[in-house]
Design a protein around this motif. Sequence first.
Motif, PDB file in Angstrom:
ATOM      1  N   GLU A 142       1.628  20.313  27.714  1.00 53.66           N
ATOM      2  CA  GLU A 142       0.557  21.106  27.111  1.00 53.66           C
ATOM      3  C   GLU A 142      -0.333  20.232  26.244  1.00 53.66           C
ATOM      4  OE1 GLU A 142      -0.037  24.978  24.148  1.00 53.66           O
ATOM      5  OE2 GLU A 142       1.978  24.327  24.718  1.00 53.66           O
ATOM      6  N   THR A 143      -1.633  20.391  26.415  1.00 53.39           N
ATOM      7  CA  THR A 143      -2.616  19.714  25.572  1.00 53.39           C
ATOM      8  C   THR A 143      -3.832  20.639  25.457  1.00 53.39           C
ATOM      9  OG1 THR A 143      -3.871  17.658  25.281  1.00 53.39           O
ATOM     10  CG2 THR A 143      -3.590  18.434  27.534  1.00 53.39           C
ATOM     11  N   THR A 144      -4.976  20.120  25.058  1.00 53.29           N
ATOM     12  CA  THR A 144      -6.190  20.927  24.933  1.00 53.29           C
ATOM     13  C   THR A 144      -7.354  20.199  25.578  1.00 53.29           C
ATOM     14  OG1 THR A 144      -6.873  19.945  22.831  1.00 53.29           O
ATOM     15  CG2 THR A 144      -5.409  21.878  22.722  1.00 53.29           C
ATOM     16  N   VAL A 145      -8.406  20.950  25.839  1.00 54.49           N
ATOM     17  CA  VAL A 145      -9.627  20.345  26.355  1.00 54.49           C
ATOM     18  C   VAL A 145     -10.132  19.273  25.401  1.00 54.49           C
ATOM     19  CG1 VAL A 145     -12.073  20.773  26.838  1.00 54.49           C
ATOM     20  CG2 VAL A 145     -10.323  22.317  27.767  1.00 54.49           C
ATOM     21  N   GLY A 146     -10.139  19.581  24.110  1.00 57.14           N
ATOM     22  CA  GLY A 146     -10.640  18.620  23.129  1.00 57.14           C
ATOM     23  C   GLY A 146      -9.856  17.331  23.136  1.00 57.14           C
ATOM     24  N   GLU A 147      -8.537  17.424  23.260  1.00 56.26           N
ATOM     25  CA  GLU A 147      -7.704  16.222  23.261  1.00 56.26           C
ATOM     26  C   GLU A 147      -7.921  15.405  24.533  1.00 56.26           C
ATOM     27  OE1 GLU A 147      -4.989  13.411  21.785  1.00 56.26           O
ATOM     28  OE2 GLU A 147      -6.220  14.965  20.842  1.00 56.26           O
ATOM     29  N   GLU A 148      -8.078  16.071  25.660  1.00 50.00           N
ATOM     30  CA  GLU A 148      -8.362  15.341  26.901  1.00 50.00           C
ATOM     31  C   GLU A 148      -9.703  14.602  26.798  1.00 50.00           C
ATOM     32  OE1 GLU A 148      -6.502  14.737  29.426  1.00 50.00           O
ATOM     33  OE2 GLU A 148      -5.114  16.398  29.776  1.00 50.00           O
ATOM     34  N   LYS A 149     -10.698  15.275  26.275  1.00 51.95           N
ATOM     35  CA  LYS A 149     -12.006  14.640  26.141  1.00 51.95           C
ATOM     36  C   LYS A 149     -11.951  13.439  25.200  1.00 51.95           C
ATOM     37  CE  LYS A 149     -15.317  17.679  25.338  1.00 51.95           C
ATOM     38  NZ  LYS A 149     -15.927  18.959  24.874  1.00 51.95           N
ATOM     39  N   ARG A 150     -11.110  13.536  24.195  1.00 58.15           N
ATOM     40  CA  ARG A 150     -11.021  12.457  23.215  1.00 58.15           C
ATOM     41  C   ARG A 150     -10.197  11.278  23.713  1.00 58.15           C
ATOM     42  NH1 ARG A 150      -7.800  10.233  19.622  1.00 58.15           N
ATOM     43  NH2 ARG A 150      -6.021  11.565  20.219  1.00 58.15           N
ATOM     44  N   ALA A 151      -9.108  11.567  24.458  1.00 51.11           N
ATOM     45  CA  ALA A 151      -8.105  10.523  24.641  1.00 51.11           C
ATOM     46  C   ALA A 151      -7.638  10.284  26.072  1.00 51.11           C
ATOM     47  CB  ALA A 151      -6.885  10.844  23.772  1.00 51.11           C
ATOM     48  N   ASN A 152      -8.157  11.008  27.056  1.00 56.10           N
ATOM     49  CA  ASN A 152      -7.654  10.790  28.414  1.00 56.10           C
ATOM     50  C   ASN A 152      -7.943   9.358  28.852  1.00 56.10           C
ATOM     51  OD1 ASN A 152      -7.943  10.766  31.544  1.00 56.10           O
ATOM     52  ND2 ASN A 152      -6.789  12.615  31.093  1.00 56.10           N
ATOM     53  N   ILE A 153      -6.918   8.646  29.290  1.00 55.30           N
ATOM     54  CA  ILE A 153      -7.059   7.222  29.577  1.00 55.30           C
ATOM     55  C   ILE A 153      -7.942   6.942  30.795  1.00 55.30           C
ATOM     56  CG2 ILE A 153      -4.887   6.595  28.470  1.00 55.30           C
ATOM     57  CD1 ILE A 153      -3.644   6.425  31.299  1.00 55.30           C
ATOM     58  N   HIS A 154      -8.129   7.937  31.662  1.00 57.39           N
ATOM     59  CA  HIS A 154      -8.984   7.752  32.830  1.00 57.39           C
ATOM     60  C   HIS A 154     -10.380   8.333  32.636  1.00 57.39           C
ATOM     61  CE1 HIS A 154      -5.223   7.530  35.675  1.00 57.39           C
ATOM     62  NE2 HIS A 154      -5.377   6.447  34.932  1.00 57.39           N
ATOM     63  N   LEU A 155     -10.461   9.421  31.898  1.00 53.63           N
ATOM     64  CA  LEU A 155     -11.749  10.109  31.800  1.00 53.63           C
ATOM     65  C   LEU A 155     -11.909  10.768  30.436  1.00 53.63           C
ATOM     66  CD1 LEU A 155     -14.386  10.850  33.074  1.00 53.63           C
ATOM     67  CD2 LEU A 155     -13.267  12.688  34.327  1.00 53.63           C
ATOM     68  N   HIS A 156     -12.049   9.947  29.417  1.00 53.68           N
ATOM     69  CA  HIS A 156     -12.416  10.479  28.104  1.00 53.68           C
ATOM     70  C   HIS A 156     -13.932  10.602  28.034  1.00 53.68           C
ATOM     71  CE1 HIS A 156     -13.583   6.373  27.061  1.00 53.68           C
ATOM     72  NE2 HIS A 156     -12.406   5.977  27.519  1.00 53.68           N
ATOM     73  N   ALA A 157     -14.420  11.254  27.010  1.00 51.94           N
ATOM     74  CA  ALA A 157     -15.864  11.445  26.856  1.00 51.94           C
ATOM     75  C   ALA A 157     -16.561  10.091  26.877  1.00 51.94           C
ATOM     76  CB  ALA A 157     -16.157  12.183  25.551  1.00 51.94           C
TER      77      ALA A 157
END
Length: 288
Positions: free
Chosen positions: A218-233
């Motif tokens: 479980e995570t959040t949209v905000g966390e994915e946008k901030r920290a996803n190693i392949h596709l952050h903002a």
Amino acid sequence: MKAPEIKAFFDEPTNTFSYVVWDPQERQAAIIDSVLEYDPASGRTKHNAADIIVAFINANSLHVQWLIETHVHADHLSASAYIKALVGGKIATGEHVQTVQNVFGKLFNADADFKRDGSQFDHLFKDGETYRVGQIEATAIATPGHTPSCMTHLIGNCAFVGDTLFMPDCGSARCDFPGGDAHILYRSIQKLYALPDDTQLFMCHDYKSATRSEYAYETTVGEEKRANIHLHAGVTEAAFVQMRNTRDATLAVPRLLLPSIQVNMRAGQFPPAEENGIRYIKIPMDTL
């Protein structure tokens, strides 16, 4: 917004999370991405993981409305047909399962009675289609790229993303299966990133990471946008596609790909028995 109750179930041999999602007042439920255990060496199946879910349904007096497959999985077999026989519910997936059935129906030279119109499923979701789990509003969102049929299901404020995204430290799904496309996956993820930052995201798989010793889902949209190693903002489509294609070229074929596709494109049913009464999984030679 009315929030669902959620219970996660983990099958470690396939690194798969399944979910029971329900309306706590109405006791109506959806089961998402269930697992049927399969031993490729012996051709034997087991129902332990599915039986645990069924026991949870019965113990909590839940009524199953939906048995949702986020896509035609290539790494585990679906237990939807088995579970439906025990507790009911409609087996549902995305409407573009027809594309997957056409591709793999040809590859496996499926029997003449194998229909490629999705009719093995009780319901085919369209992009943007709304439905309910009890009285909780839900929306099916097409998120192809990993496969043509991938969908994310937004139930209340909770999005079940299938293989579209992984935890931020694990990145994104591969795109090298037939019909996969890294450009399309990038755009699908942008659709998810357009959801409110506090939208909860629930993964179908987790593989830990170099910095994490426990499984997470479980995570959040905000966390994915901030920290996803392949596709952050800030990552461009071109950069993502180059990364994804380069990485995919190094990945091994999933251990259960051949049996998984043959069963999952049939909504969790095995191919029909042959004249001797035995069902078979085919292994096409030198094709993948």
